[in-house]
Write an enzyme that holds these catalytic residues in place. Structure first.
Site, mmCIF file in Angstrom:
data_model
loop_
_atom_site.group_PDB
_atom_site.id
_atom_site.type_symbol
_atom_site.label_atom_id
_atom_site.label_comp_id
_atom_site.label_asym_id
_atom_site.label_seq_id
_atom_site.Cartn_x
_atom_site.Cartn_y
_atom_site.Cartn_z
ATOM 1 N N HIS A 18 0.840 -1.210 0.000
ATOM 2 C CA HIS A 18 0.000 0.000 0.000
ATOM 3 C C HIS A 18 0.873 1.258 0.000
ATOM 4 O O HIS A 18 0.573 2.238 -0.673
ATOM 5 C CB HIS A 18 -0.869 0.042 1.267
ATOM 6 C CG HIS A 18 -1.956 -0.981 1.328
ATOM 7 N ND1 HIS A 18 -2.065 -1.890 2.353
ATOM 8 C CD2 HIS A 18 -3.001 -1.232 0.506
ATOM 9 C CE1 HIS A 18 -3.124 -2.650 2.156
ATOM 10 N NE2 HIS A 18 -3.701 -2.282 1.048
ATOM 11 N N LYS A 42 -17.085 -7.896 4.996
ATOM 12 C CA LYS A 42 -15.827 -8.639 5.133
ATOM 13 C C LYS A 42 -15.547 -8.834 6.602
ATOM 14 O O LYS A 42 -15.763 -7.917 7.399
ATOM 15 C CB LYS A 42 -14.675 -7.817 4.547
ATOM 16 C CG LYS A 42 -14.242 -8.208 3.159
ATOM 17 C CD LYS A 42 -12.877 -7.563 2.896
ATOM 18 C CE LYS A 42 -12.346 -7.789 1.521
ATOM 19 N NZ LYS A 42 -11.047 -7.106 1.340
ATOM 20 N N ARG A 91 -1.383 -5.299 -8.717
ATOM 21 C CA ARG A 91 -0.312 -6.236 -8.431
ATOM 22 C C ARG A 91 -0.060 -7.153 -9.614
ATOM 23 O O ARG A 91 1.016 -7.195 -10.160
ATOM 24 C CB ARG A 91 -0.670 -7.097 -7.207
ATOM 25 C CG ARG A 91 -0.247 -6.494 -5.932
ATOM 26 C CD ARG A 91 -0.989 -7.080 -4.782
ATOM 27 N NE ARG A 91 -2.389 -6.707 -4.842
ATOM 28 C CZ ARG A 91 -3.208 -6.788 -3.831
ATOM 29 N NH1 ARG A 91 -2.807 -7.256 -2.685
ATOM 30 N NH2 ARG A 91 -4.456 -6.406 -3.954
ATOM 31 N N SER A 129 -2.851 -7.801 2.204
ATOM 32 C CA SER A 129 -3.214 -7.781 3.629
ATOM 33 C C SER A 129 -3.607 -9.180 4.095
ATOM 34 O O SER A 129 -3.311 -9.572 5.225
ATOM 35 C CB SER A 129 -4.383 -6.818 3.863
ATOM 36 O OG SER A 129 -4.027 -5.515 3.494
HETATM 37 P P1 ADP Z 1 -9.491 -3.609 -1.328
HETATM 38 O O1 ADP Z 1 -9.984 -4.392 -0.159
HETATM 39 O O2 ADP Z 1 -10.433 -2.554 -1.832
HETATM 40 O O3 ADP Z 1 -8.875 -4.443 -2.437
HETATM 41 P P2 ADP Z 1 -6.898 -3.135 -0.240
HETATM 42 O O4 ADP Z 1 -6.714 -2.505 1.085
HETATM 43 O O5 ADP Z 1 -6.652 -4.599 -0.328
HETATM 44 O O6 ADP Z 1 -8.314 -2.730 -0.746
HETATM 45 O O7 ADP Z 1 -5.974 -2.410 -1.320
HETATM 46 C C1 ADP Z 1 -6.095 -1.048 -1.664
HETATM 47 C C2 ADP Z 1 -5.330 -0.791 -2.949
HETATM 48 O O8 ADP Z 1 -3.948 -1.063 -2.750
HETATM 49 C C3 ADP Z 1 -5.775 -1.707 -4.097
HETATM 50 O O9 ADP Z 1 -5.765 -0.959 -5.294
HETATM 51 C C4 ADP Z 1 -4.724 -2.781 -4.146
HETATM 52 O O10 ADP Z 1 -4.581 -3.325 -5.442
HETATM 53 C C5 ADP Z 1 -3.493 -1.968 -3.747
HETATM 54 N N1 ADP Z 1 -2.446 -2.841 -3.211
HETATM 55 C C6 ADP Z 1 -2.483 -3.603 -2.098
HETATM 56 N N2 ADP Z 1 -1.334 -4.306 -1.947
HETATM 57 C C7 ADP Z 1 -0.548 -3.972 -3.010
HETATM 58 C C8 ADP Z 1 0.758 -4.368 -3.464
HETATM 59 N N3 ADP Z 1 1.472 -5.273 -2.801
HETATM 60 N N4 ADP Z 1 1.233 -3.816 -4.594
HETATM 61 C C9 ADP Z 1 0.481 -2.925 -5.288
HETATM 62 N N5 ADP Z 1 -0.749 -2.506 -4.940
HETATM 63 C C10 ADP Z 1 -1.267 -3.031 -3.820
#
Ligand code: ADP
Length: 164
Positions: A18, A42, A91, A129
């Site tokens: 993030h 969730k 990703r 996460s």
């Molecule tokens: P959601 O539950 O809406 O997917 P997240 O908290 O998982 O939200 O992620 C928020 C944003 O951060 C998303 O666009 C996700 O693709 C991006 N993200 C999370 N981890 C990574 C990573 N390792 N590399 C690139 N982008 C990431």
């Protein structure tokens, strides 16, 4: 004119993945509002308040980044603040379907909204996460995936403590 973006997500918990996207986003936008989604559907490890407080601490040294909870529709929040841009990270191909669906839905809801996708850094492409939660729950070391402060919050949470 100031270029402002929202950066929405669950952040359960915030990871280095993030943060990569946030750092890159700061090079493009003058201001970023991190919107932490409630995600009642969730089963999150951390409550919304805990996620807001953890992310706020982690990004405290970023200029022009603010953090807020998001309980309703993102588009409504954006319209309220006159914000036109959504920042999201990509990703791998596995993210693409969902991200495209979200981006198209948001632009259907408000045609002025533009979603900006940034590629994740290669060293964190595997990182999510849910992986962090999984490793931590099974007693693994998550130091490479999250800042020390977040690691500490996860340990507290797994011991049944609140993490505000
Ligand atoms: P959601 O539950 O809406 O997917 P997240 O908290 O998982 O939200 O992620 C928020 C944003 O951060 C998303 O666009 C996700 O693709 C991006 N993200 C999370 N981890 C990574 C990573 N390792 N590399 C690139 N982008 C990431």
């Amino acid at each position: 004119m100031n270029k402002v973006a929202v950066y929405p997500g669950t952040f359960d918990p915030i990871t280095y993945g993030h943060l990569d996207i946030l750092e890159m986003g700061c090079k493009i936008f003058d201001e970023i509002v991190i919107c932490i989604a409630e995600r009642a559907e969730k089963n999150t490890l951390f409550t919304l308040e805990e996620r807001v407080s953890t992310v706020s601490y982690i990004v405290k040294d970023f200029d022009n980044v603010s953090v807020e909870p998001l309980t309703g529709l993102l588009v409504k929040r954006m319209e309220m603040g006159g914000i036109k841009f959504i920042l999201r990270g990509l990703r791998a191909v596995s993210d693409f379907d969902y991200e495209l669906q979200m981006a198209l839905t948001n632009s259907e809801l408000d045609s002025e909204i533009v979603t900006v996708f940034l590629p994740g850094k290669h060293e964190h492409l595997f990182l999510s996460s849910s992986i962090v939660r999984e490793v931590a729950i099974h007693g693994g070391d998550v130091s490479k995936f999250v800042p020390e402060y977040v690691k500490h919050k996860i340990e507290l949470k797994l011991r049944g403590k609140t993490c505000l």
